[in-house]
Scaffold this motif. Structure first.
Motif, PDB file in Angstrom:
ATOM      1  N   GLY B 166     -25.503   5.589 -19.949  1.00  0.00           N
ATOM      2  CA  GLY B 166     -26.772   5.063 -19.461  1.00  0.00           C
ATOM      3  C   GLY B 166     -27.896   5.362 -20.428  1.00  0.00           C
ATOM      4  N   ILE B 167     -28.917   4.520 -20.366  1.00  0.00           N
ATOM      5  CA  ILE B 167     -30.078   4.707 -21.242  1.00  0.00           C
ATOM      6  C   ILE B 167     -31.342   4.513 -20.425  1.00  0.00           C
ATOM      7  N   GLU B 168     -32.309   5.373 -20.620  1.00  0.00           N
ATOM      8  CA  GLU B 168     -33.656   5.096 -20.120  1.00  0.00           C
ATOM      9  C   GLU B 168     -34.474   4.703 -21.327  1.00  0.00           C
ATOM     10  N   PHE B 169     -35.176   3.571 -21.221  1.00  0.00           N
ATOM     11  CA  PHE B 169     -35.984   3.165 -22.377  1.00  0.00           C
ATOM     12  C   PHE B 169     -37.297   2.549 -21.925  1.00  0.00           C
ATOM     13  N   PHE B 170     -38.246   2.546 -22.838  1.00  0.00           N
ATOM     14  CA  PHE B 170     -39.527   1.880 -22.573  1.00  0.00           C
ATOM     15  C   PHE B 170     -39.432   0.442 -23.038  1.00  0.00           C
ATOM     16  N   ASP B 171     -39.777  -0.486 -22.156  1.00  0.00           N
ATOM     17  CA  ASP B 171     -39.843  -1.870 -22.604  1.00  0.00           C
ATOM     18  C   ASP B 171     -41.129  -2.049 -23.417  1.00  0.00           C
ATOM     19  N   VAL B 172     -41.349  -3.244 -23.899  1.00  0.00           N
ATOM     20  CA  VAL B 172     -42.444  -3.446 -24.839  1.00  0.00           C
ATOM     21  C   VAL B 172     -43.817  -3.168 -24.203  1.00  0.00           C
ATOM     22  N   ASN B 173     -43.876  -3.215 -22.858  1.00  0.00           N
ATOM     23  CA  ASN B 173     -45.135  -2.899 -22.174  1.00  0.00           C
ATOM     24  C   ASN B 173     -45.291  -1.407 -21.882  1.00  0.00           C
ATOM     25  N   GLY B 174     -44.304  -0.638 -22.302  1.00  0.00           N
ATOM     26  CA  GLY B 174     -44.368   0.795 -22.042  1.00  0.00           C
ATOM     27  C   GLY B 174     -43.882   1.166 -20.649  1.00  0.00           C
ATOM     28  N   GLU B 175     -43.199   0.212 -19.965  1.00  0.00           N
ATOM     29  CA  GLU B 175     -42.649   0.516 -18.628  1.00  0.00           C
ATOM     30  C   GLU B 175     -41.245   1.092 -18.786  1.00  0.00           C
ATOM     31  N   LEU B 176     -40.926   2.072 -17.940  1.00  0.00           N
ATOM     32  CA  LEU B 176     -39.630   2.732 -18.057  1.00  0.00           C
ATOM     33  C   LEU B 176     -38.530   1.913 -17.379  1.00  0.00           C
ATOM     34  N   VAL B 177     -37.480   1.601 -18.130  1.00  0.00           N
ATOM     35  CA  VAL B 177     -36.334   0.842 -17.612  1.00  0.00           C
ATOM     36  C   VAL B 177     -35.134   1.769 -17.575  1.00  0.00           C
ATOM     37  N   LYS B 178     -34.385   1.723 -16.445  1.00  0.00           N
ATOM     38  CA  LYS B 178     -33.197   2.578 -16.339  1.00  0.00           C
ATOM     39  C   LYS B 178     -31.946   1.736 -16.334  1.00  0.00           C
ATOM     40  N   THR B 179     -30.988   2.068 -17.164  1.00  0.00           N
ATOM     41  CA  THR B 179     -29.730   1.330 -17.209  1.00  0.00           C
ATOM     42  C   THR B 179     -28.566   2.285 -17.037  1.00  0.00           C
ATOM     43  N   GLY B 180     -27.436   1.744 -16.554  1.00  0.00           N
ATOM     44  CA  GLY B 180     -26.218   2.540 -16.423  1.00  0.00           C
ATOM     45  C   GLY B 180     -26.335   3.570 -15.329  1.00  0.00           C
ATOM     46  N   SER B 181     -25.437   4.562 -15.350  1.00  0.00           N
ATOM     47  CA  SER B 181     -25.484   5.594 -14.319  1.00  0.00           C
ATOM     48  C   SER B 181     -24.734   6.832 -14.780  1.00  0.00           C
ATOM     49  N   ARG B 182     -24.689   7.834 -13.893  1.00  0.00           N
ATOM     50  CA  ARG B 182     -23.963   9.064 -14.206  1.00  0.00           C
ATOM     51  C   ARG B 182     -22.532   8.998 -13.702  1.00  0.00           C
ATOM     52  N   THR B 183     -22.136   7.845 -13.207  1.00  0.00           N
ATOM     53  CA  THR B 183     -20.783   7.703 -12.678  1.00  0.00           C
ATOM     54  C   THR B 183     -19.871   7.091 -13.733  1.00  0.00           C
ATOM     55  N   VAL B 184     -18.566   7.378 -13.612  1.00  0.00           N
ATOM     56  CA  VAL B 184     -17.612   6.812 -14.558  1.00  0.00           C
ATOM     57  C   VAL B 184     -17.603   5.293 -14.408  1.00  0.00           C
TER      58      VAL B 184
END
Lengths: 457, 459
Positions: B166-184
């Motif tokens: 998983g990745i947490e990233f800032f989109d171009v507007n500086g908003e936090l986007v969360k992808t993936g998870s801690r699960t297999v």
């Protein structure tokens, strides 16, 4: 100020060496300064890119580049780890010389380098005057380490003393106790020229004494000419090639004035400068002189290296594993990274009676001294020193040994600030403790209670 | 020129000690490890916490300032060479390992954590993070994910992509986007994690990365096989794979590289050998030994003239030291080293080696061949001097010829170095015109003002 065209013409001399850097950035893994700051201009790749940028006329700020070049410990960690074999130290010293020539030396540096360092007798006089005066301004702070600090902060130059716990100048420099020596070898042992070095002479004279005692114990003849000058590294690192050239001529004349088999020093920095930098920086001198410099450089050895590889250490019956005193060893950058000497000082410590060697983490990480770096950037220097200090404390040792008086000063400061009860010594001091006087067989002391025989064989 | 008022805003966000405006400091962020022209950025910012990172992205977007994220700048395709008048955001102050979870076998890190430090930290807990790019001693996890970095263990353990949960990233507007998870397993939403891996900073700016860990193998067996003919060695590689044996590492070195390494390190390598294979199996002791024995016999069947099997850890180190020295040894021969990584399906290795050798003679250039033969990822290494303009033209032509051959075999332009600037103009050759258009539409939708590392991947 000369024009940029002229500067670029001078810097062309570095082009073939600069192009070797492929910008892989692996120097970031080992640079002690970069570990503190994370700034690209602090690591070798960044500095090399700056020099290249000047040369390619990408920008024109030679003053800014010189300033950043000076933010460097000259520890050589980068060069030792460089896949392409960039001669980082050589490039940096040559570049400092070119840029300093272009920018002109600051008046303060001019006074120190040309007014004092370039004139060995004057430096000696000033140092002995300062040794007397320092008692007024400083007070002892750690008995085991032997450090002092300022009595009153305001009475002393802020940058030099600051909050340091420093080793004060010795009451009597070594050249006062023993101005010169020329002893004959015994039983076919070699004869060595002994180069003392400024810090050992003025701050740690007992290291010089211990070195001579050990050499005599092993039957080695010692030639120590009077009036030795500084090895020149402070001048080189400030880009003052004129002072360096003067010191080089002075020292070469002194050291070759008697036939010897080797040139030995107990200072890691002096050894590496004589071995690596003297020949390189003498390249613009006449051929005959270059050959003389090369001959001296070729036969130069660190004291530990000399004892292990040319003499053989005294074997001791005691099992070092059960020895009562634990000692840890710090690898001076100029011994390990510049000259590949790291097994020999450990062998010397293990051979010394009563000492058990325990390794610290990252024994070969730079202590942060870097000569004039410590004067210019004390906060950064002491932050690096704190990392070293923590690794030393973690071993639980009671002695820290290292083969360089400059490292000894830096580590003394860090340990003293941490309130540690750890003595800071040179391996040769530990080894000398089991050496007795060759004349009367009495143990040798370094506190004034000596038998009096050992200065002459 | 960036205005004083704007610089003040960056300073407010990141702190004055973390802003570099001086020309001299900016020059130090004008390059990476690719052989490309340097470009000086307008400003360098080194945020010390994630919040500042998001605010910086937003500020850049609001002011239409091109933004290039930089970890340790070890990129080999120009992905971290900034835009003129652009901002470089250095992530090496965001270097916290936030969590090592041994129960769930995962680790959560900030983007600036150095790969080798992460590997050592999880190994101390008995776990294993396999991706080991050549620059791992300095490269950052953020950079590894952004480039989908590989390494020596790709064959058995895969590459960075295979470990990103998983990745947490800032989109171009500086908003936090969360992808993936801690699960297999995770079957929700778009696979944005997959989109972000290898995106080279063109779609978002990473702030936190969750990586999968695996148990550490308990047994190793390393060996070195010597061949008289390059063809025999590459046939042996193909035969090992065809026998469905998956060594942890399967590396090849040609005669040119062997001689360079031997000159450099005096390790006692056979300098008359046409090729060496360096092979290691790992895992359960029984399986490891059995695989090693099979590999040994396949090498013999393919006319290996001698095989040295490491008997202990010291001998194993010696085998790998030769490989680790390869790049350094080659680098010392000429001022400029161009390290390519065109990759082919594994079965085509023998053919690809022959083609690279032919290209070397055709363009009259010394090319050392070494690399990850087991996963089809060779490193043809061209030695030159970039100041020699005539020769440099031949180098560029040779690189293009290598690309063409790899693509003709169903391969790719880059196994692990990324597209960056260096390969952007060739990408259409590997794909289709529609692929580039599609990618540009994605980019346009997510970064309408084209401020996120412009010019990379899709030009």
């Amino acid at each position: 100020m000369a024009d940029m065209k002229e500067l670029i013409r001078l810097m062309k001399a570095l082009e073939d060496q600069l192009i070797v850097c492929m910008r892989c950035g692996l120097c970031q893994a080992v640079c002690p300064l970069y570990a503190q700051t994370g700034r690209e201009a602090d690591v070798a790749r960044g500095k090399l890119a700056l020099l290249d940028g000047l040369l390619q006329e990408m920008f024109d700020d030679p003053g800014g580049v010189n300033e950043r070049l000076n933010r460097c410990l000259l520890c050589g960690s980068c060069a030792a780890n460089c896949p392409s074999g960039v001669k980082v130290l050589e490039i940096f010293l040559k570049a400092r010389a070119i840029l300093t020539g272009y920018m002109r030396l600051s008046p303060l540096k001019k006074l120190i380098l040309r007014g004092m360092l370039a004139r060995p007798e004057r430096l000696d006089r000033l140092a002995s005057w300062a040794a007397k005066m320092q008692k007024l301004g400083v007070r002892p702070v750690n008995e085991t380490i032997g450090t002092s600090c300022a009595r009153l902060m305001s009475s002393l130059p802020e940058n030099i003393i600051a909050h340091r716990h420093f080793k004060p100048l010795a009451d009597e420099p070594f050249h006062k106790r023993m101005p010169a020596l020329n002893s004959a070898p015994v039983n076919g042992s070699p004869k060595v020229a002994f180069y003392v070095g400024c810090l050992i002479d003025k701050i740690y004279p007992h290291i010089a004494q211990a070195t001579i005692d050990v050499l005599h114990y092993h039957g080695v003849g010692v030639y120590m000419p009077e009036g030795q000058g500084c090895c020149g590294i402070p001048a080189l690192s400030s880009g003052d090639t004129a002072t360096f050239a003067k010191l080089l001529r002075h020292n070469v004349r002194k050291l070759e004035s008697e036939k010897t088999d080797y040139l030995v020093t107990a200072c890691a920095t002096c050894t590496s400068v004589i071995k690596e930098m003297w020949p390189v920086m003498a390249a613009d001198q006449d051929d005959a002189f270059q050959a003389r410099v090369q001959a001296l450089s070729d036969k130069t050895l660190d004291i530990n290296q000399f004892l292990v590889s040319k003499i053989g250490l005294k074997k001791d019956a005691q099992n070092p594993e059960t020895a009562p005193t634990t000692v840890t060893y710090h690898d001076p950058c100029h011994l390990k990274k510049t000259m590949g000497v790291f097994a020999e000082p450990r062998a010397v410590i293990k051979a010394a009676t009563g000492y058990k060697l325990v390794e610290m983490d990252e024994a070969d990480a730079c202590c942060g001294m870097g000569g004039s770096f410590n004067l210019q950037y004390y906060d950064l220097s002491s932050d690096i020193g704190k990392v070293k200090c923590a690794n030393i404390l973690a071993t639980g040792c009671s002695v820290l040994a290292t083969g360089c008086p400059a490292c000894m000063m830096q580590i003394s400061d860090a340990l003293s600030q941490a309130g540690a009860d750890i003595a800071v010594k040179h391996p040769i001091e530990l080894y000398a403790e089991m050496v007795s006087c060759v004349t009367c067989q009495k143990p040798l002391h370094y506190d004034g209670n000596r038998c009096g025989h050992s200065s002459q064989q | 020129m960036i205005s004083k008022a704007l610089i003040d805003e960056f300073e407010k966000i990141a702190g004055s000690e973390n802003i570099f405006t001086d020309k001299t400091d900016r020059v130090a962020y004008s390059y990476d490890a690719a052989v490309l022209d340097a470009v000086m950025p307008a400003l360098v910012v080194r945020p010390v916490h994630n919040e500042a990172l998001g605010q910086i992205v937003r500020l850049c977007n609001d002011n239409r300032l091109p933004l290039t994220v930089r970890g340790s700048g070890t990129n080999l395709s120009g992905g971290t060479v900034p835009s003129a008048e652009g901002i470089v955001v250095v992530t090496n102050a965001l270097q916290k390992i936030l969590e090592i979870n041994t129960a769930d076998m995962l680790v959560v890190v900030q983007p600036g954590v150095v790969t080798a430090k992460l590997a050592a930290a999880v190994e101390a807990k008995g776990l294993f993070y396999p991706p080991d790019p050549g620059s791992q001693a300095v490269s950052t996890i953020g950079g590894n994910v952004a480039e989908n970095a590989g390494g020596l263990r790709g064959l058995k353990y895969g590459v960075t992509r295979d470990y990103v949960m998983g990745i947490e990233f800032f989109d171009v507007n500086g908003e936090l986007v969360k992808t993936g998870s801690r699960t297999v397993k995770c079957a929700t939403g778009y696979n944005l994690t997959g989109l972000m891996v290898g995106s080279e900073g063109t779609l978002g700016v990473f702030s936190e990365i969750t990586l999968k860990l695996i148990p550490k193998p308990v047994h190793y067996k390393a060996m070195m096989a010597v061949f008289d003919k390059m063809d025999d060695a590459s046939q042996a590689v193909a035969a090992i794979i065809a026998a469905h044996i998956v060594p942890a590492t399967l590396e090849i070195m040609d005669n040119f590289t062997i001689r360079a390494v031997e000159d450099f390190s005096k390790a006692g390598l056979p300098t008359d050998a046409a090729a060496l294979l360096l092979i290691e199996t790992d895992g359960h002791p029984a399986q490891t030994e059995e695989d090693a024995a099979k590999v040994e016999s396949i090498c013999r069947q393919n006319r290996a003239t001698s095989i040295h099997v490491a008997q202990d850890a010291a001998e194993r180190d010696k085998v790998w030291l030769a490989r680790r020295n390869a790049l350094a040894a080659l680098a010392k021969l000429k001022p400029t080293l161009v390290l390519e990584d065109a990759t082919v399906p594994r079965s085509r290795i023998p053919e690809m080696v022959r083609e690279i050798q032919a290209i070397g003679s055709q363009y009259d250039l010394p090319i050392g061949i070494f690399g990850h033969a087991g996963d089809g990822n060779l490193h043809p290494t061209i030695l030159t001097d970039k100041r020699n303009k005539k020769e440099w033209e031949r180098v560029e032509a040779a690189i293009e010829a290598i690309f063409d051959k790899a693509l003709a075999m169903g391969g790719t332009l880059s196994g692990e170095h990324g597209t960056g600037i260096a390969k952007a103009r060739f990408l259409e050759k590997e794909t289709t015109p529609a692929t580039i258009v599609y990618s540009k539409r994605v980019k346009k939708a997510l970064d309408p003002h084209n401020i996120l590392n412009p010019g990379k991947i899709i030009g």
